[in-house]
Design a protein around this motif. Structure first.
Motif, short mmCIF file in Angstrom:
data_model
loop_
_atom_site.label_atom_id
_atom_site.label_comp_id
_atom_site.label_asym_id
_atom_site.label_seq_id
_atom_site.Cartn_x
_atom_site.Cartn_y
_atom_site.Cartn_z
N MET A 1 0.84 -1.18 0.00
CA MET A 1 0.00 0.00 0.00
C MET A 1 0.89 1.24 0.00
SD MET A 1 -2.77 1.20 2.87
CE MET A 1 -1.68 1.84 4.11
N GLN A 2 0.74 2.08 -1.03
CA GLN A 2 1.51 3.31 -1.12
C GLN A 2 0.58 4.50 -1.12
OE1 GLN A 2 4.19 3.64 -4.43
NE2 GLN A 2 4.77 5.71 -3.90
N VAL A 3 0.67 5.31 -0.05
CA VAL A 3 -0.12 6.53 0.07
C VAL A 3 0.77 7.70 -0.32
CG1 VAL A 3 -1.37 8.03 1.65
CG2 VAL A 3 -1.58 5.55 1.87
N ALA A 4 0.25 8.56 -1.18
CA ALA A 4 0.99 9.74 -1.62
C ALA A 4 0.04 10.92 -1.73
CB ALA A 4 1.64 9.46 -2.98
N LEU A 5 0.62 12.10 -1.71
CA LEU A 5 -0.15 13.34 -1.90
C LEU A 5 0.35 14.02 -3.16
CD1 LEU A 5 -0.01 14.92 1.68
CD2 LEU A 5 -1.71 13.36 0.75
N ARG A 6 -0.56 14.75 -3.80
CA ARG A 6 -0.19 15.60 -4.93
C ARG A 6 -1.15 16.77 -4.97
NH1 ARG A 6 -4.26 15.05 -8.31
NH2 ARG A 6 -4.95 13.03 -9.10
N PRO A 7 -0.83 17.82 -5.74
CA PRO A 7 -1.78 18.92 -5.88
C PRO A 7 -3.12 18.44 -6.43
CG PRO A 7 0.38 19.57 -6.69
CD PRO A 7 0.44 18.08 -6.44
N VAL A 8 -4.16 19.16 -6.09
CA VAL A 8 -5.51 18.82 -6.55
C VAL A 8 -5.65 19.15 -8.03
CG1 VAL A 8 -7.96 19.32 -6.26
CG2 VAL A 8 -6.46 19.20 -4.25
N ARG A 58 -4.25 19.04 -0.89
CA ARG A 58 -3.65 17.92 -1.59
C ARG A 58 -4.70 16.83 -1.85
NH1 ARG A 58 -0.47 21.06 -2.81
NH2 ARG A 58 1.75 21.10 -2.36
N THR A 59 -4.47 16.11 -2.93
CA THR A 59 -5.24 14.91 -3.24
C THR A 59 -4.50 13.73 -2.61
OG1 THR A 59 -6.13 15.79 -5.28
CG2 THR A 59 -6.02 13.39 -5.11
N VAL A 60 -5.26 12.84 -1.98
CA VAL A 60 -4.68 11.64 -1.39
C VAL A 60 -4.80 10.52 -2.41
CG1 VAL A 60 -4.85 9.95 0.48
CG2 VAL A 60 -5.35 12.37 0.93
N LEU A 61 -3.68 9.89 -2.70
CA LEU A 61 -3.62 8.76 -3.63
C LEU A 61 -3.24 7.49 -2.88
CD1 LEU A 61 -1.52 10.49 -6.43
CD2 LEU A 61 -4.00 10.20 -6.39
N LEU A 62 -3.89 6.40 -3.25
CA LEU A 62 -3.52 5.08 -2.74
C LEU A 62 -3.18 4.23 -3.95
CD1 LEU A 62 -3.20 2.96 -0.51
CD2 LEU A 62 -5.63 2.44 -0.81
N ASP A 63 -1.93 3.84 -4.03
CA ASP A 63 -1.46 3.08 -5.19
C ASP A 63 -1.87 3.74 -6.50
OD1 ASP A 63 -0.30 1.23 -3.45
OD2 ASP A 63 -2.11 -0.01 -3.39
N GLY A 64 -1.81 5.08 -6.53
CA GLY A 64 -2.10 5.85 -7.73
C GLY A 64 -3.55 6.24 -7.93
N ASP A 65 -4.47 5.70 -7.12
CA ASP A 65 -5.89 6.02 -7.26
C ASP A 65 -6.30 7.11 -6.27
OD1 ASP A 65 -6.33 4.05 -9.22
OD2 ASP A 65 -6.67 2.51 -7.68
N VAL A 66 -7.18 8.02 -6.70
CA VAL A 66 -7.67 9.09 -5.84
C VAL A 66 -8.61 8.49 -4.79
CG1 VAL A 66 -9.05 11.22 -5.75
CG2 VAL A 66 -7.49 10.80 -7.68
N VAL A 67 -8.25 8.67 -3.51
CA VAL A 67 -9.08 8.14 -2.42
C VAL A 67 -9.49 9.20 -1.41
CG1 VAL A 67 -8.18 5.78 -2.67
CG2 VAL A 67 -7.09 7.37 -1.04
N GLY A 68 -9.10 10.46 -1.64
CA GLY A 68 -9.50 11.49 -0.70
C GLY A 68 -8.71 12.78 -0.88
N GLY A 91 -9.97 2.42 8.17
CA GLY A 91 -9.42 1.35 8.99
C GLY A 91 -8.21 0.67 8.40
N ARG A 92 -7.64 1.22 7.34
CA ARG A 92 -6.49 0.60 6.68
C ARG A 92 -5.22 1.43 6.79
NH1 ARG A 92 -9.17 -0.94 0.99
NH2 ARG A 92 -7.05 -1.57 0.51
N GLY A 93 -5.26 2.52 7.57
CA GLY A 93 -4.08 3.35 7.76
C GLY A 93 -3.88 4.42 6.70
N VAL A 94 -4.83 4.55 5.78
CA VAL A 94 -4.68 5.51 4.69
C VAL A 94 -4.73 6.94 5.23
CG1 VAL A 94 -5.70 6.38 2.54
CG2 VAL A 94 -5.60 3.91 2.98
N ALA A 95 -5.71 7.25 6.07
CA ALA A 95 -5.83 8.62 6.60
C ALA A 95 -4.62 8.99 7.44
CB ALA A 95 -7.12 8.76 7.41
N THR A 96 -4.13 8.05 8.24
CA THR A 96 -2.95 8.33 9.06
C THR A 96 -1.74 8.61 8.18
OG1 THR A 96 -3.79 6.97 10.87
CG2 THR A 96 -1.41 7.41 10.86
N ALA A 97 -1.53 7.79 7.16
CA ALA A 97 -0.38 8.00 6.27
C ALA A 97 -0.53 9.31 5.51
CB ALA A 97 -0.27 6.82 5.29
N ALA A 98 -1.75 9.64 5.08
CA ALA A 98 -1.97 10.89 4.35
C ALA A 98 -1.72 12.09 5.25
CB ALA A 98 -3.39 10.93 3.79
#
Length: 157
Positions: A1-8, A58-68, A91-98
């Motif tokens: 699982m790779q969480v990343a941020l980028r501009p909106v 920022r846009t939150v990406l999970l494995d390249g997909d927009v998730v928040g 519940g998968r740690g995405v919000a914490t990582a973001a």
């Protein structure tokens, strides 16, 4: 699982709008727009955010997909964080990582956050990122149509 941020990007906005209109997510977030289904207001809100030098969105990406999305906004010394992650990823740690990624992009402190007192998931995310409760206040929650208890948290340097 790779969480990343980028501009909106413009293409993110329909995803954000769909996420904002999930009934369970709205209830949990509590402090939402009065009419989250009003697309014109939604678009105007995001135009203002993206144009403001005081907002780090920022846009939150999970494995390249927009998730928040995640952002820091407000006046110096009173800046707050906000984030929204699609319920399918709770519940998968995405919000914490973001949020951790956002905090590394915006090093100023203190930062504040707010959450409904019964939003255990969001309070857990904020705790994992170092925020500490400073107050509990009654606040009207548009998504619930009533006053509820809001927790105010602070992140020190």
């Amino acid at each position: 699982m790779q969480v990343a941020l980028r501009p909106v990007h413009d293409s993110d906005l329909p995803v954000f709008f769909r996420q904002l209109n999930d009934p369970e997510s709205l209830r949990m977030a509590a402090f939402t727009p009065v009419d989250p289904a009003d697309r014109q207001s939604f678009d105007a809100h995001w135009r203002r955010l993206r144009a403001s030098a005081d907002v780090h969105a920022r846009t939150v990406l999970l494995d390249g997909d927009v998730v928040g999305n995640a952002a820091v906004y407000g006046m110096p010394g009173e800046r707050e964080v906000t984030y929204w992650v699609d319920r399918a990823y709770w519940g998968r740690g995405v919000a914490t990582a973001a949020l951790r990624a956002l905090l590394s992009e915006v090093p100023e402190r203190p930062l504040y956050a707010r959450a409904a007192a019964d939003n255990a998931g969001s309070l857990r995310v904020l705790d994992h990122c170092g925020f500490r409760e400073t107050a509990r206040v009654p606040q009207y929650a548009p998504a619930r149509g009533e006053e509820i208890e809001e927790v105010v948290l602070r992140l020190e340097g």
